[in-house]
Design a protein around this motif. Structure first.
Motif, PDB file in Angstrom:
ATOM      1  N   PHE A  36      38.103  34.883  42.342  1.00 26.39           N
ATOM      2  CA  PHE A  36      39.368  34.636  41.658  1.00 26.39           C
ATOM      3  C   PHE A  36      40.537  35.109  42.529  1.00 26.39           C
ATOM      4  O   PHE A  36      41.420  35.814  42.063  1.00 26.39           O
ATOM      5  CB  PHE A  36      39.404  35.327  40.296  1.00 26.39           C
ATOM      6  N   HIS A  37      40.527  34.715  43.818  1.00 29.49           N
ATOM      7  CA  HIS A  37      41.531  35.220  44.753  1.00 29.49           C
ATOM      8  C   HIS A  37      42.955  34.768  44.421  1.00 29.49           C
ATOM      9  O   HIS A  37      43.909  35.325  44.945  1.00 29.49           O
ATOM     10  CB  HIS A  37      41.174  34.888  46.204  1.00 29.49           C
ATOM     11  N   LYS A  38      43.106  33.779  43.550  1.00 30.37           N
ATOM     12  CA  LYS A  38      44.422  33.415  43.018  1.00 30.37           C
ATOM     13  C   LYS A  38      44.340  33.504  41.498  1.00 30.37           C
ATOM     14  O   LYS A  38      43.370  33.062  40.892  1.00 30.37           O
ATOM     15  CB  LYS A  38      44.812  31.993  43.432  1.00 30.37           C
ATOM     16  N   LYS A  39      45.351  34.061  40.893  1.00 28.46           N
ATOM     17  CA  LYS A  39      45.347  34.224  39.435  1.00 28.46           C
ATOM     18  C   LYS A  39      45.259  32.894  38.695  1.00 28.46           C
ATOM     19  O   LYS A  39      44.703  32.812  37.616  1.00 28.46           O
ATOM     20  CB  LYS A  39      46.574  35.003  38.982  1.00 28.46           C
ATOM     21  N   TRP A  42      42.052  31.491  36.967  1.00 26.32           N
ATOM     22  CA  TRP A  42      41.621  31.866  35.619  1.00 26.32           C
ATOM     23  C   TRP A  42      41.957  30.783  34.593  1.00 26.32           C
ATOM     24  O   TRP A  42      41.307  30.681  33.564  1.00 26.32           O
ATOM     25  CB  TRP A  42      42.270  33.183  35.190  1.00 26.32           C
ATOM     26  N   SER A  43      42.979  29.978  34.859  1.00 26.91           N
ATOM     27  CA  SER A  43      43.431  29.021  33.844  1.00 26.91           C
ATOM     28  C   SER A  43      42.379  27.980  33.463  1.00 26.91           C
ATOM     29  O   SER A  43      42.189  27.726  32.277  1.00 26.91           O
ATOM     30  CB  SER A  43      44.754  28.373  34.249  1.00 26.91           C
TER      31      SER A  43
END
Length: 130
Positions: A36-39, A42-43
């Protein structure tokens, strides 16, 4: 519960809910593998589970309010898939060699977000056509 009395749109929405549950597992595993290196990663994890939950609940409860909720959440699914497609395409482009075939094979799955959108479009077709 009598299955012969279920309308086709209701059955399709139920099946889409199950498909999103399976998609939720795949998206979660794929994005977990990337830490999950970019938030924003999660979407689709959260939204796919939410779409699955609302779709299945909508078919089981069969009330107008839930039908409206699933309608709105399917539109969010279409939008999420298109955003994901842009991110995945950008991820392939950033790899060494850009849009080379090997990057499409080893990079982020470009077609997976389109499947996300397609399932929601199928649900919207069931709603508008039913």
């Amino acid at each position: 519960m009598v299955w012969t009395q279920w309308s086709l749109d209701r059955v399709i929405i139920l099946l889409i809910g199950v498909a999103y549950l399976l998609l939720w597992i795949q998206v979660t595993l794929s994005h977990y593998r990337q830490n999950f290196h970019k938030k924003i990663m999660w979407s689709p994890v959260i939204l796919s589970f939410l779409i699955s939950f609302v779709s299945i609940l909508c078919t089981l409860v069969n009330r107008h309010g839930w039908y409206t909720a699933v309608h709105l959440i399917f539109w969010l699914g279409v939008l999420q898939g298109l955003i994901g497609f842009a991110f995945h395409l950008s991820g392939v482009r950033k790899r060494v060699g850009g849009f080379a075939l090997r990057n499409f094979l080893t990079g982020p799955p470009v077609l997976m977000p389109l499947l996300f959108s397609f399932l929601s479009i199928l649900g919207l077709a069931a709603i508008y056509g039913g």
